[in-house]
Each structure stands twice: as C-alpha cells, then as structure tokens.
Design a protein around this motif. Sequence first.
Motif, PDB file in Angstrom:
ATOM      1  N   MET A   1       0.837  -1.185   0.000  1.00 24.52           N
ATOM      2  CA  MET A   1       0.000   0.000   0.000  1.00 24.52           C
ATOM      3  C   MET A   1       0.878   1.244   0.000  1.00 24.52           C
ATOM      4  O   MET A   1       2.034   1.209   0.336  1.00 24.52           O
ATOM      5  CB  MET A   1      -0.904   0.021   1.221  1.00 24.52           C
ATOM      6  CG  MET A   1      -1.991  -1.013   1.209  1.00 24.52           C
ATOM      7  SD  MET A   1      -3.133  -0.675  -0.088  1.00 24.52           S
ATOM      8  CE  MET A   1      -3.539  -2.318  -0.570  1.00 24.52           C
ATOM      9  N   GLY A   2       0.270   2.346  -0.350  1.00 25.99           N
ATOM     10  CA  GLY A   2       1.009   3.593  -0.384  1.00 25.99           C
ATOM     11  C   GLY A   2       0.104   4.741  -0.773  1.00 25.99           C
ATOM     12  O   GLY A   2      -1.117   4.616  -0.806  1.00 25.99           O
ATOM     13  N   PHE A   3       0.712   5.842  -1.099  1.00 25.05           N
ATOM     14  CA  PHE A   3      -0.016   7.029  -1.496  1.00 25.05           C
ATOM     15  C   PHE A   3       0.001   7.171  -3.010  1.00 25.05           C
ATOM     16  O   PHE A   3       0.921   6.713  -3.675  1.00 25.05           O
ATOM     17  CB  PHE A   3       0.602   8.261  -0.835  1.00 25.05           C
ATOM     18  CG  PHE A   3       0.308   8.332   0.633  1.00 25.05           C
ATOM     19  CD1 PHE A   3      -0.832   8.966   1.086  1.00 25.05           C
ATOM     20  CD2 PHE A   3       1.153   7.753   1.564  1.00 25.05           C
ATOM     21  CE1 PHE A   3      -1.119   9.025   2.444  1.00 25.05           C
ATOM     22  CE2 PHE A   3       0.883   7.811   2.915  1.00 25.05           C
ATOM     23  CZ  PHE A   3      -0.262   8.448   3.352  1.00 25.05           C
ATOM     24  N   VAL A   4      -1.015   7.839  -3.526  1.00 27.66           N
ATOM     25  CA  VAL A   4      -1.170   8.045  -4.960  1.00 27.66           C
ATOM     26  C   VAL A   4      -1.450   9.528  -5.190  1.00 27.66           C
ATOM     27  O   VAL A   4      -2.232  10.136  -4.460  1.00 27.66           O
ATOM     28  CB  VAL A   4      -2.335   7.200  -5.524  1.00 27.66           C
ATOM     29  CG1 VAL A   4      -2.546   7.479  -6.989  1.00 27.66           C
ATOM     30  CG2 VAL A   4      -2.078   5.721  -5.288  1.00 27.66           C
ATOM     31  N   ILE A   5      -0.813  10.087  -6.210  1.00 30.85           N
ATOM     32  CA  ILE A   5      -1.062  11.475  -6.579  1.00 30.85           C
ATOM     33  C   ILE A   5      -2.106  11.465  -7.688  1.00 30.85           C
ATOM     34  O   ILE A   5      -1.947  10.800  -8.700  1.00 30.85           O
ATOM     35  CB  ILE A   5       0.229  12.179  -7.015  1.00 30.85           C
ATOM     36  CG1 ILE A   5       1.232  12.172  -5.855  1.00 30.85           C
ATOM     37  CG2 ILE A   5      -0.074  13.606  -7.462  1.00 30.85           C
ATOM     38  CD1 ILE A   5       2.585  12.755  -6.192  1.00 30.85           C
ATOM     39  N   THR A   6      -3.170  12.227  -7.484  1.00 31.82           N
ATOM     40  CA  THR A   6      -4.343  12.157  -8.353  1.00 31.82           C
ATOM     41  C   THR A   6      -4.485  13.384  -9.263  1.00 31.82           C
ATOM     42  O   THR A   6      -3.571  14.201  -9.372  1.00 31.82           O
ATOM     43  CB  THR A   6      -5.605  11.984  -7.495  1.00 31.82           C
ATOM     44  OG1 THR A   6      -5.729  13.123  -6.636  1.00 31.82           O
ATOM     45  CG2 THR A   6      -5.543  10.708  -6.669  1.00 31.82           C
ATOM     46  N   ALA A   7      -5.641  13.517  -9.876  1.00 35.39           N
ATOM     47  CA  ALA A   7      -5.914  14.510 -10.912  1.00 35.39           C
ATOM     48  C   ALA A   7      -5.634  15.955 -10.500  1.00 35.39           C
ATOM     49  O   ALA A   7      -5.282  16.772 -11.339  1.00 35.39           O
ATOM     50  CB  ALA A   7      -7.364  14.391 -11.372  1.00 35.39           C
ATOM     51  N   LYS A   8      -5.794  16.264  -9.237  1.00 37.54           N
ATOM     52  CA  LYS A   8      -5.595  17.653  -8.808  1.00 37.54           C
ATOM     53  C   LYS A   8      -4.169  18.141  -9.053  1.00 37.54           C
ATOM     54  O   LYS A   8      -3.915  19.337  -9.088  1.00 37.54           O
ATOM     55  CB  LYS A   8      -5.965  17.821  -7.337  1.00 37.54           C
ATOM     56  CG  LYS A   8      -7.441  17.644  -7.074  1.00 37.54           C
ATOM     57  CD  LYS A   8      -7.743  17.800  -5.603  1.00 37.54           C
ATOM     58  CE  LYS A   8      -9.212  17.572  -5.321  1.00 37.54           C
ATOM     59  NZ  LYS A   8      -9.515  17.661  -3.895  1.00 37.54           N
ATOM     60  N   CYS A   9      -3.244  17.221  -9.230  1.00 43.17           N
ATOM     61  CA  CYS A   9      -1.849  17.587  -9.479  1.00 43.17           C
ATOM     62  C   CYS A   9      -1.591  17.935 -10.944  1.00 43.17           C
ATOM     63  O   CYS A   9      -0.639  18.655 -11.252  1.00 43.17           O
ATOM     64  CB  CYS A   9      -0.922  16.442  -9.060  1.00 43.17           C
ATOM     65  SG  CYS A   9       0.844  16.782  -9.264  1.00 43.17           S
ATOM     66  N   ILE A  10      -2.425  17.444 -11.826  1.00 43.45           N
ATOM     67  CA  ILE A  10      -2.171  17.638 -13.259  1.00 43.45           C
ATOM     68  C   ILE A  10      -2.064  19.124 -13.576  1.00 43.45           C
ATOM     69  O   ILE A  10      -2.944  19.908 -13.260  1.00 43.45           O
ATOM     70  CB  ILE A  10      -3.264  16.963 -14.113  1.00 43.45           C
ATOM     71  CG1 ILE A  10      -3.170  15.444 -13.947  1.00 43.45           C
ATOM     72  CG2 ILE A  10      -3.124  17.346 -15.585  1.00 43.45           C
ATOM     73  CD1 ILE A  10      -4.217  14.662 -14.668  1.00 43.45           C
ATOM     74  N   ASP A  11      -0.951  19.458 -14.178  1.00 43.53           N
ATOM     75  CA  ASP A  11      -0.590  20.817 -14.572  1.00 43.53           C
ATOM     76  C   ASP A  11      -0.416  21.780 -13.399  1.00 43.53           C
ATOM     77  O   ASP A  11      -0.062  22.927 -13.598  1.00 43.53           O
ATOM     78  CB  ASP A  11      -1.588  21.387 -15.591  1.00 43.53           C
ATOM     79  CG  ASP A  11      -1.573  20.602 -16.890  1.00 43.53           C
ATOM     80  OD1 ASP A  11      -0.483  20.124 -17.283  1.00 43.53           O
ATOM     81  OD2 ASP A  11      -2.640  20.457 -17.509  1.00 43.53           O
ATOM     82  N   GLU A  12      -0.644  21.341 -12.171  1.00 37.99           N
ATOM     83  CA  GLU A  12      -0.411  22.170 -10.981  1.00 37.99           C
ATOM     84  C   GLU A  12       1.058  22.033 -10.564  1.00 37.99           C
ATOM     85  O   GLU A  12       1.782  22.998 -10.461  1.00 37.99           O
ATOM     86  CB  GLU A  12      -1.327  21.729  -9.837  1.00 37.99           C
ATOM     87  CG  GLU A  12      -1.011  22.360  -8.498  1.00 37.99           C
ATOM     88  CD  GLU A  12      -1.171  23.870  -8.481  1.00 37.99           C
ATOM     89  OE1 GLU A  12      -0.367  24.529  -7.820  1.00 37.99           O
ATOM     90  OE2 GLU A  12      -2.076  24.385  -9.141  1.00 37.99           O
TER      91      GLU A  12
END
Length: 78
Positions: A1-12
């Motif tokens: 298990m772990g952390f995932v970076i999602t859509a809010k990061c795109i282009d941010e």
Amino acid sequence: MGFVITAKCIDEKAADCVDVCPVDCIAEGPDQYFIDVEICIDCGACEAACPVDAVVWEDEMTDEDKVFYDKAEKFFRG
C-alpha cells in the motif's frame, strides 16, 4: 500500500510533496508528479504538504482515482 497522486496535481505540480519526502520516492512526470509505491514508506508527509489535496492513501482512492495508480505504475515500470 502507499499514497497516490491524483488529478488535482495535473498541470499544478506544486512540488511541495517532493521537498518533504524522506525517501525520494516522488518523481516529476510530463503532466504531474508520481509516487513510487515500491519505495514509499507510507509516512504521509506528502499528503500533509500537498497544497491542492492531490495525494490520497491508496485504500481511500475513488474509482476515478484508480487510473492514477496505474499511471504511476506505468511511469515507473514501463
């Protein structure tokens, strides 16, 4: 298990998560950052540091977020 970076990061790509990661498991991709779950120690520093709330615990991903787990796996392992 772990952390995932999602859509809010795109282009941010604020990169606050990179600065606080103690094991350097976060890498910059073409449109967002990615966490390598094989290196991640599940400390949660990235989640707390993210100014756009793009980092989620893998168990708490929505169905829409699951594509970002696969995207990270493809980024790190081809």
